[in-house]
Design a protein around this motif. Structure first.
Motif, short mmCIF file in Angstrom:
data_model
loop_
_atom_site.label_atom_id
_atom_site.label_comp_id
_atom_site.label_asym_id
_atom_site.label_seq_id
_atom_site.Cartn_x
_atom_site.Cartn_y
_atom_site.Cartn_z
N PHE A 293 -62.91 -46.90 -8.20
CA PHE A 293 -63.15 -45.49 -7.88
C PHE A 293 -64.20 -44.87 -8.79
N GLU A 294 -64.15 -45.18 -10.08
CA GLU A 294 -65.11 -44.58 -11.01
C GLU A 294 -66.54 -44.97 -10.66
N GLU A 295 -66.74 -46.22 -10.23
CA GLU A 295 -68.07 -46.67 -9.80
C GLU A 295 -68.56 -45.82 -8.64
N PHE A 296 -67.70 -45.65 -7.64
CA PHE A 296 -68.04 -44.82 -6.49
C PHE A 296 -68.31 -43.38 -6.91
N PHE A 297 -67.42 -42.79 -7.71
CA PHE A 297 -67.53 -41.38 -8.06
C PHE A 297 -68.81 -41.11 -8.84
N ARG A 298 -69.18 -42.01 -9.71
CA ARG A 298 -70.40 -41.84 -10.51
C ARG A 298 -71.64 -41.83 -9.62
N GLN A 299 -71.75 -42.82 -8.71
CA GLN A 299 -72.92 -42.90 -7.84
C GLN A 299 -72.95 -41.75 -6.83
N MET A 300 -71.80 -41.44 -6.22
CA MET A 300 -71.77 -40.39 -5.22
C MET A 300 -72.07 -39.04 -5.85
N SER A 301 -71.57 -38.80 -7.05
CA SER A 301 -71.84 -37.54 -7.74
C SER A 301 -73.33 -37.39 -8.02
N GLN A 302 -73.97 -38.50 -8.34
CA GLN A 302 -75.42 -38.46 -8.58
C GLN A 302 -76.18 -38.09 -7.31
N TRP A 303 -75.81 -38.70 -6.19
CA TRP A 303 -76.48 -38.38 -4.93
C TRP A 303 -76.24 -36.92 -4.54
N VAL A 304 -75.03 -36.43 -4.77
CA VAL A 304 -74.73 -35.03 -4.47
C VAL A 304 -75.59 -34.11 -5.34
N ALA A 305 -75.68 -34.41 -6.63
CA ALA A 305 -76.47 -33.58 -7.55
C ALA A 305 -77.94 -33.58 -7.16
N GLU A 306 -78.41 -34.67 -6.58
CA GLU A 306 -79.82 -34.78 -6.17
C GLU A 306 -80.05 -34.24 -4.76
N ASP A 307 -79.01 -33.66 -4.14
CA ASP A 307 -79.09 -33.12 -2.78
C ASP A 307 -79.55 -34.17 -1.76
N ARG A 308 -79.07 -35.39 -1.92
CA ARG A 308 -79.45 -36.46 -1.01
C ARG A 308 -78.42 -36.68 0.09
N LEU A 309 -77.33 -35.93 0.06
CA LEU A 309 -76.28 -36.06 1.06
C LEU A 309 -75.95 -34.70 1.66
N VAL A 310 -75.70 -34.70 2.95
CA VAL A 310 -75.26 -33.50 3.67
C VAL A 310 -73.79 -33.71 4.03
N PHE A 311 -73.01 -32.64 3.89
CA PHE A 311 -71.59 -32.80 4.22
C PHE A 311 -71.08 -31.54 4.90
N ARG A 312 -70.23 -31.75 5.88
CA ARG A 312 -69.69 -30.64 6.66
C ARG A 312 -68.17 -30.71 6.70
N GLU A 313 -67.53 -29.59 6.41
CA GLU A 313 -66.08 -29.48 6.52
C GLU A 313 -65.71 -28.67 7.76
N HIS A 314 -64.61 -29.08 8.37
CA HIS A 314 -63.97 -28.27 9.41
C HIS A 314 -62.74 -27.67 8.76
N ARG A 315 -62.83 -26.42 8.37
CA ARG A 315 -61.78 -25.80 7.57
C ARG A 315 -60.92 -24.88 8.44
N VAL A 316 -59.61 -25.04 8.31
CA VAL A 316 -58.65 -24.22 9.03
C VAL A 316 -57.77 -23.52 8.01
N ASP A 317 -57.59 -22.22 8.16
CA ASP A 317 -56.78 -21.45 7.22
C ASP A 317 -55.30 -21.49 7.56
N GLU A 318 -54.49 -21.51 6.52
CA GLU A 318 -53.03 -21.34 6.55
C GLU A 318 -52.27 -22.61 6.96
N LEU A 319 -51.22 -22.88 6.20
CA LEU A 319 -50.42 -24.08 6.36
C LEU A 319 -49.76 -24.16 7.73
N GLU A 320 -49.33 -23.03 8.30
CA GLU A 320 -48.64 -23.08 9.58
C GLU A 320 -49.54 -23.56 10.72
N ASN A 321 -50.86 -23.57 10.50
CA ASN A 321 -51.79 -24.05 11.51
C ASN A 321 -52.08 -25.55 11.39
#
Length: 350
Positions: A293-321
């Motif tokens: 995991f640390e290997e992954f986290f280190r490399q992925m964090s670097q790509w994120v910091a360099e704005d080389r990855l785009v990511f989209r969340e589908h966020r829903v509010d409230e636990l009952e949903n």
């Protein structure tokens, strides 16, 4: 009802789904907030991850992990804040990744927690996705099993989902040609215009196989499998010799209760594995790659910091949903990684 200091909302599995889950399989109840004892801490859930694997754990069929128990709180990854602590390694206000499940509050003895620090605190929910299990799945499955080489063609199903969107972008960073498969014109357009895929094919079209062949004129070297069903049937004939198929999920069959009717495709599949010397490997991310995991986290964090990855969340509010959102996810209604925003950073905030 929003999150409160005195009450612990919990989503309970009241019955095992037969086929697709329905709202009748879930119940929302409320209990007093537990009090931590010596060596324990009280976690308050802010974000809950909903993932396809949970459907398998709602059944009692043999699997690689124990099923959810009927009558208990459903399990799941969370990002939480330490509300109270009697543990020497944690203090009130710490952000952690935990397995608190579908509820507002949970007790922990500190085992299995991952403390969030540094840049990830700008997007805490990403610890459940891009910088968490789904990103980890994409990274290790593609690079360790898929082993993509510059110039090769990589095809990924569920291309705009939490795993698929990351697979395709990493493949592009490695110099590959990337073709996605997604449901609907909007998702296909997003895969090309925002994620940088070379093309994306709509699996809802009747001519899926023909479209895929058109956009993979040199065949397919790596197919990242997380769907199965008709998508896999369209991909298999196009696999090149010594192609690789990392397999992390089969969402098309998660609601199935019987074997599919009609022609048995297993001999065709086995023949293709032999003739084309395909490498097909299933994997369970935490069991197979937990020590990396640390290997992954280190490399992925670097790509994120360099704005080389785009990511989209589908966020829903409230636990009952959460139940409705989960049911919709299995039907392909989410667009991006599905996360429940269980609460604001402070109880009572909107």
């Amino acid at each position: 009802m929003s999150q409160q200091k005195e009450h612990n909302r919990r989503v309970i599995l009241v019955s095992r789904p037969h086929g697709a889950p329905t709202s009748a399989n879930f119940r929302l109840d409320t209990q007093p907030v537990p009090t931590p004892g010596e060596g324990e801490l009280l976690l308050r859930t802010v974000y809950l991850s909903l993932d396809p694997y949970m459907r398998g754990r709602m059944s009692d069929a043999p699997s690689y992990v124990e099923p959810f128990a009927v009558g208990d709180v459903l399990g799941g990854g969370t990002v939480a804040i330490v509300e109270q602590s009697q543990h020497p390694d944690y203090q009130q206000g710490d952000w952690v990744v935990s397995q608190s499940g579908w509820q507002d509050y949970a007790l922990s003895d500190g085992r299995g927690l991952f403390k969030l620090q540094g840049p990830v605190l700008k997007h805490p929910s990403w610890a459940l996705s891009l910088l968490g299990m789904t990103g980890f799945t994409a990274y290790m499955g593609l690079l360790d099993i898929g082993n993509p080489q510059p110039g090769e063609t990589v095809v990924v199903a569920a291309a705009t989902g939490a795993v698929g969107s990351v697979v395709g972008q990493i493949a592009k960073l490695k110099g590959c040609r990337v073709v996605g498969i997604a449901g609907g014109e909007e998702k296909c357009r997003y895969a090309m215009e925002k994620l940088g895929f070379d093309h994306c094919v709509d699996h809802r079209r009747d001519d899926l196989a023909q479209q895929l062949k058109q956009h993979c004129p040199d065949g397919i070297d790596v197919y990242f499998e997380n769907v199965g069903g008709k998508v896999f049937n369209a991909v298999l004939p196009l696999m090149n010799s010594k192609g690789r198929i990392p397999l992390c999920g089969l969402i098309a069959d998660y609601n199935s209760t019987d074997l599919p009717q009609g022609q048995d495709h297993l001999p065709l599949f086995q023949g293709a594995i032999l003739r084309k010397r395909l490498r097909v490997q299933g994997f369970i991310i935490n069991q197979d790659y937990g020590d990396r995991f640390e290997e992954f986290f280190r490399q992925m964090s670097q790509w994120v910091a360099e704005d080389r990855l785009v990511f989209r969340e589908h966020r829903v509010d409230e636990l009952e949903n959460a139940p409705e959102a989960f049911i919709g996810m299995l039907e392909g209604k989410n667009f991006g990684k599905l996360v429940i925003r269980v609460a604001a950073d402070q109880p009572g905030e909107q």
